[in-house]
Design a protein around this motif. Structure first.
Motif, PDB file in Angstrom:
ATOM      1  N   THR A 130       5.026  19.094  -9.290  1.00 58.31           N
ATOM      2  CA  THR A 130       4.751  18.592  -7.957  1.00 58.31           C
ATOM      3  C   THR A 130       5.513  19.353  -6.894  1.00 58.31           C
ATOM      4  O   THR A 130       5.177  19.284  -5.724  1.00 58.31           O
ATOM      5  N   SER A 131       6.533  20.121  -7.259  1.00 53.29           N
ATOM      6  CA  SER A 131       7.337  20.828  -6.268  1.00 53.29           C
ATOM      7  C   SER A 131       6.562  21.953  -5.605  1.00 53.29           C
ATOM      8  O   SER A 131       6.983  22.467  -4.578  1.00 53.29           O
ATOM      9  N   ALA A 132       5.431  22.349  -6.185  1.00 52.69           N
ATOM     10  CA  ALA A 132       4.656  23.455  -5.633  1.00 52.69           C
ATOM     11  C   ALA A 132       3.765  23.026  -4.483  1.00 52.69           C
ATOM     12  O   ALA A 132       3.101  23.845  -3.880  1.00 52.69           O
ATOM     13  N   ARG A 133       3.740  21.743  -4.147  1.00 53.19           N
ATOM     14  CA  ARG A 133       2.884  21.253  -3.077  1.00 53.19           C
ATOM     15  C   ARG A 133       3.676  20.321  -2.163  1.00 53.19           C
ATOM     16  O   ARG A 133       4.802  19.941  -2.443  1.00 53.19           O
ATOM     17  N   VAL A 134       3.022  19.951  -1.064  1.00 51.81           N
ATOM     18  CA  VAL A 134       3.632  18.999  -0.142  1.00 51.81           C
ATOM     19  C   VAL A 134       3.611  17.610  -0.777  1.00 51.81           C
ATOM     20  O   VAL A 134       2.591  17.160  -1.297  1.00 51.81           O
ATOM     21  N   ILE A 135       4.746  16.933  -0.755  1.00 56.59           N
ATOM     22  CA  ILE A 135       4.844  15.583  -1.316  1.00 56.59           C
ATOM     23  C   ILE A 135       4.775  14.561  -0.186  1.00 56.59           C
ATOM     24  O   ILE A 135       5.507  14.661   0.806  1.00 56.59           O
ATOM     25  N   ASN A 136       3.913  13.573  -0.335  1.00 50.15           N
ATOM     26  CA  ASN A 136       3.794  12.503   0.647  1.00 50.15           C
ATOM     27  C   ASN A 136       4.782  11.385   0.333  1.00 50.15           C
ATOM     28  O   ASN A 136       4.927  10.999  -0.832  1.00 50.15           O
ATOM     29  N   PRO A 137       5.455  10.840   1.347  1.00 48.62           N
ATOM     30  CA  PRO A 137       6.380   9.730   1.089  1.00 48.62           C
ATOM     31  C   PRO A 137       5.735   8.563   0.361  1.00 48.62           C
ATOM     32  O   PRO A 137       6.398   7.880  -0.436  1.00 48.62           O
ATOM     33  N   CYS A 138       4.432   8.305   0.594  1.00 49.17           N
ATOM     34  CA  CYS A 138       3.782   7.178  -0.068  1.00 49.17           C
ATOM     35  C   CYS A 138       3.597   7.394  -1.566  1.00 49.17           C
ATOM     36  O   CYS A 138       3.209   6.468  -2.281  1.00 49.17           O
ATOM     37  N   GLU A 139       3.883   8.595  -2.055  1.00 51.56           N
ATOM     38  CA  GLU A 139       3.860   8.830  -3.495  1.00 51.56           C
ATOM     39  C   GLU A 139       5.150   8.375  -4.152  1.00 51.56           C
ATOM     40  O   GLU A 139       5.190   8.157  -5.362  1.00 51.56           O
ATOM     41  N   ARG A 140       6.198   8.252  -3.364  1.00 53.40           N
ATOM     42  CA  ARG A 140       7.522   7.927  -3.897  1.00 53.40           C
ATOM     43  C   ARG A 140       7.915   6.460  -3.681  1.00 53.40           C
ATOM     44  O   ARG A 140       8.699   5.893  -4.440  1.00 53.40           O
ATOM     45  N   SER A 141       7.389   5.855  -2.627  1.00 47.87           N
ATOM     46  CA  SER A 141       7.697   4.453  -2.343  1.00 47.87           C
ATOM     47  C   SER A 141       6.469   3.794  -1.748  1.00 47.87           C
ATOM     48  O   SER A 141       5.618   4.464  -1.147  1.00 47.87           O
ATOM     49  N   CYS A 142       6.368   2.489  -1.913  1.00 45.85           N
ATOM     50  CA  CYS A 142       5.159   1.761  -1.548  1.00 45.85           C
ATOM     51  C   CYS A 142       5.024   1.617  -0.031  1.00 45.85           C
ATOM     52  O   CYS A 142       5.987   1.323   0.669  1.00 45.85           O
ATOM     53  N   SER A 143       3.819   1.827   0.467  1.00 51.63           N
ATOM     54  CA  SER A 143       3.494   1.517   1.848  1.00 51.63           C
ATOM     55  C   SER A 143       2.895   0.112   1.900  1.00 51.63           C
ATOM     56  O   SER A 143       2.066  -0.246   1.060  1.00 51.63           O
ATOM     57  N   PHE A 144       3.320  -0.663   2.899  1.00 56.13           N
ATOM     58  CA  PHE A 144       2.827  -2.030   3.070  1.00 56.13           C
ATOM     59  C   PHE A 144       2.116  -2.158   4.408  1.00 56.13           C
ATOM     60  O   PHE A 144       2.421  -1.434   5.363  1.00 56.13           O
ATOM     61  N   SER A 145       1.182  -3.105   4.465  1.00 61.09           N
ATOM     62  CA  SER A 145       0.465  -3.391   5.703  1.00 61.09           C
ATOM     63  C   SER A 145       0.240  -4.891   5.799  1.00 61.09           C
ATOM     64  O   SER A 145       0.115  -5.571   4.767  1.00 61.09           O
ATOM     65  N   ALA A 146       0.172  -5.419   7.026  1.00 60.25           N
ATOM     66  CA  ALA A 146      -0.096  -6.843   7.217  1.00 60.25           C
ATOM     67  C   ALA A 146      -0.680  -7.079   8.604  1.00 60.25           C
ATOM     68  O   ALA A 146      -0.158  -6.558   9.596  1.00 60.25           O
ATOM     69  N   HIS A 147      -1.763  -7.852   8.668  1.00 55.36           N
ATOM     70  CA  HIS A 147      -2.222  -8.340   9.966  1.00 55.36           C
ATOM     71  C   HIS A 147      -1.136  -9.273  10.512  1.00 55.36           C
ATOM     72  O   HIS A 147      -0.572 -10.092   9.777  1.00 55.36           O
ATOM     73  N   PHE A 148      -0.879  -9.187  11.802  1.00 53.41           N
ATOM     74  CA  PHE A 148       0.268  -9.926  12.344  1.00 53.41           C
ATOM     75  C   PHE A 148       0.035 -10.245  13.816  1.00 53.41           C
ATOM     76  O   PHE A 148      -0.234  -9.351  14.614  1.00 53.41           O
ATOM     77  N   LEU A 149       0.111 -11.540  14.127  1.00 54.60           N
ATOM     78  CA  LEU A 149      -0.035 -12.026  15.504  1.00 54.60           C
ATOM     79  C   LEU A 149      -1.267 -11.410  16.172  1.00 54.60           C
ATOM     80  O   LEU A 149      -1.204 -10.847  17.255  1.00 54.60           O
ATOM     81  N   GLU A 150      -2.403 -11.595  15.489  1.00 54.12           N
ATOM     82  CA  GLU A 150      -3.670 -11.072  15.990  1.00 54.12           C
ATOM     83  C   GLU A 150      -4.271 -11.979  17.054  1.00 54.12           C
ATOM     84  O   GLU A 150      -5.171 -11.565  17.785  1.00 54.12           O
ATOM     85  N   SER A 151      -3.767 -13.207  17.140  1.00 55.00           N
ATOM     86  CA  SER A 151      -4.308 -14.159  18.112  1.00 55.00           C
ATOM     87  C   SER A 151      -3.219 -15.129  18.536  1.00 55.00           C
ATOM     88  O   SER A 151      -2.208 -15.317  17.839  1.00 55.00           O
ATOM     89  N   ASN A 152      -3.438 -15.763  19.663  1.00 53.10           N
ATOM     90  CA  ASN A 152      -2.502 -16.796  20.106  1.00 53.10           C
ATOM     91  C   ASN A 152      -2.553 -18.004  19.182  1.00 53.10           C
ATOM     92  O   ASN A 152      -1.546 -18.698  18.986  1.00 53.10           O
ATOM     93  N   ALA A 153      -3.722 -18.264  18.578  1.00 54.57           N
ATOM     94  CA  ALA A 153      -3.837 -19.375  17.628  1.00 54.57           C
ATOM     95  C   ALA A 153      -2.897 -19.183  16.449  1.00 54.57           C
ATOM     96  O   ALA A 153      -2.285 -20.144  15.950  1.00 54.57           O
ATOM     97  N   GLU A 154      -2.750 -17.938  15.996  1.00 51.15           N
ATOM     98  CA  GLU A 154      -1.815 -17.642  14.904  1.00 51.15           C
ATOM     99  C   GLU A 154      -0.376 -17.910  15.345  1.00 51.15           C
ATOM    100  O   GLU A 154       0.423 -18.477  14.587  1.00 51.15           O
ATOM    101  N   ARG A 155      -0.058 -17.508  16.556  1.00 49.31           N
ATOM    102  CA  ARG A 155       1.287 -17.747  17.073  1.00 49.31           C
ATOM    103  C   ARG A 155       1.589 -19.250  17.156  1.00 49.31           C
ATOM    104  O   ARG A 155       2.661 -19.707  16.740  1.00 49.31           O
TER     105      ARG A 155
END
Length: 482
Positions: A246-271
């Motif tokens: 793998t050293s012969a190419r560009v390594i992406n950080p997401c290959e080494r540690s997990c990327s997370f995502s979350a919908h958050f405060l999308e509406s005032n009702a959620e708040r």
């Protein structure tokens, strides 16, 4: 080694450098240097090799765009859902989502082509069911694939966690297989340079995790999922550390540690719902919980529901991870400051926010540093007219309240550098050492523009040329060029 250039180049570094008659030197999927085109040609290319150099007149060269938040599984939607309020939209999704999810393969392929046409080389794909996994993994796109967990019924936590693990493990296995196939081809090419094997394609499919939202995921389930993701990536990091190839190419950080995502405060009702947790007693919770209290009791059939998080506790469970919170239109300045201080990112989806909540993200009411941690996505066809990133940038430029020239730069950086950082990718900029993911757009008169960023967003329609890892790519179903 190759060199391409254009009349105007957006480097998309921290300063948003704009280079007239700029160019990029790239080799083996990696950017070697960027700067003035003619100077690079003189430095790197003897006259006998200059047939590998190409300059695009009246064009813009910039990093390939990144759509950091898109739901491909809902690509077949057109008129199934209701818009004008988040509450009305969510109720329509609950009632009619099965109609939209049928026969999705053709619509997903169409959406993939829409990304490529609009100069998108990478996506953050949110997958609720895993039905888009194979087609995305074998598409030309670079895909950070978020297996999403959703479920708030405490009695179903174990079952939901089991189902999530199956989908996520399947994504990890597929990524490993694709990487192994690529590595095998690469090693074969090294051992036999004269062989007919094609140059190995660097990995483009990267598993990640999405926690749907604080109103839809039980806190115990979220805790299990986040811990599971951490452990899976620890094991993967150990395996990658043993792979000398793998050293012969560009390594992406997401290959080494997990990327997370979350919908958050999308509406005032959620708040309102999350803030109702401080009320005492079922009656107080009913009075203060607003629309989501009725949603839990009447739609989901839960008795005396209460939020599983405060706003702060939902954010804090991700601290120390690479996380992108999505939407944030109901976020306060205090919360935006906490987001920035934690190193998290915010992804905005301007058209989706306008359709569902009535307004786009108001940057001027939030921590001023947020512009440096901002990303952008199209969301899915379930809450948009299409998933075209050029249209998304135009909507942001026309609808978000911020000084125009600065806003154009912020949006372009969000669609490139910001999204790369949020997803854990090593692209998003034309700086040395980054992945050679680039797009070229023809815009008449751009060489003489006094506002190239503004004019690009206004006028760009379709990518003239798109490179991913230094390889020119074309639409799915079209014949790719070398």
């Amino acid at each position: 080694m190759r060199i391409i250039g254009a009349s105007v180049m957006f480097v998309c570094d921290e300063r948003f450098s704009v280079v007239k008659n700029g160019g990029v030197v790239f080799e083996n999927g990696c950017i070697i240097e960027s700067g003035e085109y003619e100077a690079l040609v003189q430095k790197y290319m003897p006259e006998s090799s200059r047939d590998t150099c190409e300059f695009f007149e009246d064009c813009v060269l910039l990093p390939a765009l990144i759509n950091a938040h898109i739901h491909f599984e809902f690509s077949s939607n057109s008129t199934s859902f209701t818009y004008g309020s988040f509450e009305g939209w969510l109720a329509s999704v609950m009632a009619r989502r099965d109609d939209v999810l049928g026969s999705m393969q053709e619509s997903i392929e169409s959406s993939i082509n829409e990304q490529l046409d609009s100069g998108v080389g990478s996506v953050g794909a949110i997958s609720s069911y895993g039905d888009d996994m194979e087609i995305l993994a074998h598409s030309p796109l670079k895909v950070v694939y978020f297996s999403e967990v959703i479920g708030s019924n405490p009695a179903a936590v174990d079952m939901l966690f089991s189902h999530f693990k199956e989908r996520f493990t399947r994504a990890m296995s597929l990524a490993s297989k694709l990487a192994l196939d690529s590595g095998t081809a690469e090693r074969g090419e090294r051992l036999a340079p004269e062989s007919s094997l094609p140059r190995a394609r660097a990995p483009r499919f990267f598993p990640a995790i999405a926690i749907h939202s604080p109103y839809s995921v039980h806190s115990v389930l979220a805790k299990h999922v986040i811990a599971f993701g951490r452990e899976m990536f620890r094991e993967r990091a150990r395996e990658c550390g043993q792979d000398s190839h793998t050293s012969a190419r560009v390594i992406n950080p997401c290959e080494r540690s997990c990327s997370f995502s979350a919908h958050f405060l999308e509406s005032n009702a959620e708040r309102v719902w999350l803030e109702s947790g401080g009320a005492s007693g079922a009656e107080s919770s009913q009075e203060s919980g607003g629309w989501f209290y009725d949603f839990y009791t009447k739609t989901l059939g839960l008795k005396n529901p209460r939020p599983y998080y405060t706003i702060e506790s939902f954010m804090q469970q991700f601290w120390g991870e690479r996380v992108a919170f999505v939407h944030g239109v109901a976020m306060s300045e205090t919360e935006s400051r906490a987001l920035i201080d934690s190193g998290a990112h915010l992804l905005t989806c301007p058209r989706s926010n306008r359709l569902l909540g009535g307004s786009m993200l108001k940057l001027q009411g939030l921590d001023s540093r947020l512009a440096t941690r901002l990303g952008i996505g199209s969301d899915g066809a379930s809450s948009n007219a299409n998933t075209n990133m050029l249209d998304e940038l135009r909507a942001g430029l026309f609808g978000m309240e911020y000084p125009l020239d600065w806003l154009a730069r912020i949006l372009l950086l969000a669609a490139t550098r910001g999204n790369a950082s949020a997803l854990g990718l090593a692209n998003g900029s034309l700086e040395q050492g980054r992945s050679a993911d680039m797009a070229v757009f023809a815009i008449k008169g751009i060489a003489d523009s006094s506002q190239p960023a503004v004019h690009f967003i206004m006028l760009a329609r379709k990518a003239l040329r798109l490179y991913i890892d230094g390889e020119q790519v074309d639409r799915v179903g079209d014949k790719a060029e070398g």
